[in-house]
Scaffold this motif. Sequence first.
Motif, PDB file in Angstrom:
ATOM      1  N   VAL A   9      46.513 -11.088  18.244  1.00 15.12           N
ATOM      2  CA  VAL A   9      46.317 -11.126  19.697  1.00 15.12           C
ATOM      3  C   VAL A   9      47.658 -11.029  20.416  1.00 15.12           C
ATOM      4  O   VAL A   9      47.817 -10.270  21.385  1.00 15.12           O
ATOM      5  CB  VAL A   9      45.576 -12.410  20.106  1.00 15.12           C
ATOM      6  N   LEU A  10      48.636 -11.783  19.936  1.00 15.04           N
ATOM      7  CA  LEU A  10      49.954 -11.776  20.574  1.00 15.04           C
ATOM      8  C   LEU A  10      50.620 -10.410  20.424  1.00 15.04           C
ATOM      9  O   LEU A  10      51.226  -9.890  21.369  1.00 15.04           O
ATOM     10  CB  LEU A  10      50.823 -12.874  19.959  1.00 15.04           C
ATOM     11  N   TYR A  11      50.506  -9.817  19.243  1.00 13.63           N
ATOM     12  CA  TYR A  11      51.135  -8.511  19.017  1.00 13.63           C
ATOM     13  C   TYR A  11      50.477  -7.430  19.871  1.00 13.63           C
ATOM     14  O   TYR A  11      51.161  -6.561  20.434  1.00 13.63           O
ATOM     15  CB  TYR A  11      51.053  -8.157  17.537  1.00 13.63           C
ATOM     16  N   ARG A  12      49.150  -7.464  19.980  1.00 11.49           N
ATOM     17  CA  ARG A  12      48.454  -6.506  20.834  1.00 11.49           C
ATOM     18  C   ARG A  12      48.883  -6.652  22.298  1.00 11.49           C
ATOM     19  O   ARG A  12      49.078  -5.655  23.004  1.00 11.49           O
ATOM     20  CB  ARG A  12      46.940  -6.698  20.711  1.00 11.49           C
ATOM     21  N   LYS A  13      49.019  -7.869  22.739  1.00  9.47           N
ATOM     22  CA  LYS A  13      49.461  -8.087  24.123  1.00  9.47           C
ATOM     23  C   LYS A  13      50.865  -7.540  24.314  1.00  9.47           C
ATOM     24  O   LYS A  13      51.184  -6.931  25.347  1.00  9.47           O
ATOM     25  CB  LYS A  13      49.416  -9.582  24.452  1.00  9.47           C
TER      26      LYS A  13
ATOM     27  N   LEU B 173      40.978 -15.805  22.176  1.00 17.95           N
ATOM     28  CA  LEU B 173      41.845 -15.529  21.276  1.00 17.95           C
ATOM     29  C   LEU B 173      41.245 -15.983  20.102  1.00 17.95           C
ATOM     30  O   LEU B 173      41.293 -15.483  19.105  1.00 17.95           O
ATOM     31  CB  LEU B 173      42.972 -15.705  21.774  1.00 17.95           C
ATOM     32  N   SER B 174      41.687 -16.421  19.918  1.00 25.18           N
ATOM     33  CA  SER B 174      41.130 -16.764  18.646  1.00 25.18           C
ATOM     34  C   SER B 174      39.732 -16.262  18.575  1.00 25.18           C
ATOM     35  O   SER B 174      38.976 -16.373  19.474  1.00 25.18           O
ATOM     36  CB  SER B 174      41.118 -18.239  18.439  1.00 25.18           C
ATOM     37  N   ARG B 175      39.343 -15.655  17.529  1.00 31.84           N
ATOM     38  CA  ARG B 175      37.945 -15.416  17.255  1.00 31.84           C
ATOM     39  C   ARG B 175      37.547 -16.535  16.335  1.00 31.84           C
ATOM     40  O   ARG B 175      37.492 -16.423  15.136  1.00 31.84           O
ATOM     41  CB  ARG B 175      37.764 -14.067  16.542  1.00 31.84           C
TER      42      ARG B 175
ATOM     43  N   PRO C 120      49.043 -11.996   9.750  1.00 29.43           N
ATOM     44  CA  PRO C 120      48.931 -10.555   9.457  1.00 29.43           C
ATOM     45  C   PRO C 120      48.655  -9.758  10.723  1.00 29.43           C
ATOM     46  O   PRO C 120      48.018 -10.242  11.649  1.00 29.43           O
ATOM     47  CB  PRO C 120      47.727 -10.506   8.521  1.00 29.43           C
ATOM     48  N   ILE C 121      49.118  -8.510  10.734  1.00 29.61           N
ATOM     49  CA  ILE C 121      48.824  -7.575  11.817  1.00 29.61           C
ATOM     50  C   ILE C 121      47.872  -6.528  11.251  1.00 29.61           C
ATOM     51  O   ILE C 121      48.230  -5.771  10.347  1.00 29.61           O
ATOM     52  CB  ILE C 121      50.112  -6.910  12.338  1.00 29.61           C
TER      53      ILE C 121
END
Length: 676
Positions: free
Chosen positions: A643-647, A9-11, A672-673
Motif C-alpha cells: 500500500v505504501l509503495y503504491r502510494k 489498508l490493510s486487507r 514484499p512488493i
Amino acid sequence: MSRRGDTFLSRRALIASIFTLFSLSLFLWHFPLRQSSLINQPNHSSNRIYDLYIEDSGEHEFPTHDQPSTDPGSSESNEEQTIESPDSDLDFPKPSTDFHESAVNLAFELYDPYPDYNSKAWKKRWHGAHFSCKGSRGVDVNGNADDTMGAYKLPSDASTPAPIFGSYKETGLGSGFCFERHARNSPYGDEDIPGDGLSARPQPSSVDWESVDWGQLQNDCATLNQNRFEEKRSSGSSPPMFRYPEDDDFQHVNSTLILPETHLERRSRFNVHRRSSNSKEYKKRNAILLRTYDTKEYTPDNMYHIRSMVSELSLHSGGEYEVFLVVQIIDLERKIFSDPKAYQEALDLYVPREFHNISILFNVPLLEAWYPKAGKHDPNNSQQVHMTQPLQLFSLLRPEFDLYWQLELDVRYTGHHYHHMEAIRQWAQKQPRKLSWERSAYFYSPYIHRTWKDFCSKVQDIFPLGGVWGAVPTTGIDPVGPSPPGSGVNDDDFEWGVGEPADFINISPIVDPVQDHMMFRNWVDNYPDGKEKTPRRAGPVTPMIAVSKRLLRAMHHSQIMLGTHMMPEMFPESSALQHGMKAVAFPEPTYVDIDDKTPEEIESIFNDQSITGMWNGGSENAPLAQHISYWWSAWFKPEYSNVLYRKWLGIDDAGNRTDDSRLCLPAITLHPIKGI
C-alpha cells in the motif's frame, strides 16, 4: 551536491477460518521467546562494546553519528531529531508513519553518497585509482546528473518519522533527505513526471534501453578498476554459466574450503583488526544475486529497480559491486545444460535483452547433480527449500568476491542502494563477536531501548556469562572459523571481531528455532547428531541476506560430504554457528502502521516472554504482521508495504498511475512488493 560525502489498508481479510487453521501453529511457532524482558533490564556500567562501536575499524565512507555532515552519505541527520541531553525523551521520538506527503517546496539535490575517490586521503588508504565508468547513456556516470538519482533535503525544523524498530542514526543510514519516486527513478526510465508539474528534477535524457548491455558495462567497469582489487576478475564466459559437476569436483571438494588462519595470523587479527596507518588496502568486492524464475513478469517498476542497482552499486562505485540475475528455469522440458541453443532460447524468452549478460540460468537437475545427498529436489518447491545452493555454486564460479548478497526481486529500497549496502556491511564489520548471537535475537527499538549502547547493555545483563563463544560443535562438522582468543569469553573485553567482516548478515533477527518453537525447527537432515542435538539458528525470512565466501564454501562442503540439509531460513545461520563464524542481524529501520497499540505494547509482542510465543497467546495481534514495512512472519504477509509503495508510485486502488503523488519517503526497505 557540490562534493561527495564520506561518509523499509490493510486487507485484514485473513478470514476467521485462516486464524482458526493456524492458531495451533502460531502457538507452536514461538518466534522471539527471550530469556528475559529487555524493557526493565538495568544498564550495565562498563562495557567496551560501546566504545569500540564508534572506533575506527578501517572504513571511512560513512562517518559515525557524532561527526556532523549535511551530505546524504552522512549518518548525522534529521532522521531522529537529537535535542538536549542524552536522557531526554526528545532524543527518542515516538515511532510514527506520518511521512512527508509532498516534496513540493523541498530543496532538490543530486544524491551522491560515494567516497571522495582519488582524494589524498583516499589514495593514502587504498590501492590503485578509481576510474569512472560509462553507463546506459554512453558517458561516465560519476558527475553526470542524468545518471544520478536525486533526493529532497528536509528543512532544519522537520524530521523523518522514527521507525519502531531499527535506527537511521545508530547505523549510519541517516541522511536528512527524503525520496520522491520521480527524483529516485527517472535516471532509470521512469518518464512519468508528477502531474502537478512542480518536479524540481529535470527529466534525464532518453535511453534506448533495448540497446543497453548491462553485463558489458559491468565487465568494462571492473576491468578498468582492476588495480583496486586484490583478486582479479575471473576469466571465462560472460555471462558466467553454471555447469554440471565432474568427478574432480567431488574428489577434491576439500580444496574448496577456506581454512582457518594460523595461530599467529589469528592473534594478529584478534587485536581488534586494527589497520596500520601506513598500510594500504585492496578493496573487497561484493556480488549481488537477484533471485527470480522463468515466468517472472518484468514490469516497468522491476526494470527501474534492476537498472538502479547496477548503476548505483556497480558502475558509480567503479566495480566494488557486481549485479547478477539468477534465474530458475522451472520448465524442465528445456534442456538448458545439454543444448546451448536451448539455453539461449530460454534466455531470449524469459529475460529482457538488456539483462542477458548479467543473467545466469539454473534448474533443479543442476542442483540434484551437485548435491545428490542434500534433501529432496522438487521442481515445484526446490527454489524455496534449496535457496542457498545456487549461491554456493556461484562462489565457486566467481571466487573473486568476498561477500555474496542474495535478494528477492520483491524487495524495494526507496533510498540509495550503495549507501544502504555499505552502511549494512560497515556496521556489521564494527560489531564485536561477544554476545553477537544474543543481540541478534532481539528487535532493537530506540524508543524503548534508547541508544544502541543502552540496548547492548541490557542484552549483556541478560547473558552475564557471555553467551555463544566460538564454534558450537556438532559431530561431522570440522569448524573452519577462527578459534576464540584467550582461555574463555571473560578474557575478551568486546574486542574480538571488531573490524572483522561479517560472514552472515540478515536484516531481520536471528533466533534459536528450537527454543522459539519455529514450525520448521526439526527440518534437520543428515546431521550425525540428529534433530535433537544439532545446534542451529534461523531467521524468520531471508529476502535479503549476505553470506561470505568462506561460509558458502563450508555449506557447499557439508552438503556434498554429508548431505546436510535444513530449510534455507536455517542453513546459513546454523552453518555459521557450527563453524564459529561471525553472524550479525542488522537493525534495519522498520515501520509498523498501527494506532491502537503503544510502542511498548508492540515491542512486548515482538520481544515477547510468554510461553505462548510472539502473538502473546491471541490472534488479535496478527494484524501487526500485516501492517509492517518489512515482512518477517512466516504466516501473515503484510499489505502495508504494498500500500505504501503504491502510494509512493502514485498508483490508485484500481491499479492506474495517477501521476500526482509527491510522497517523500525516508530510505525504507519494503517487502514484499507484489503486482507492481
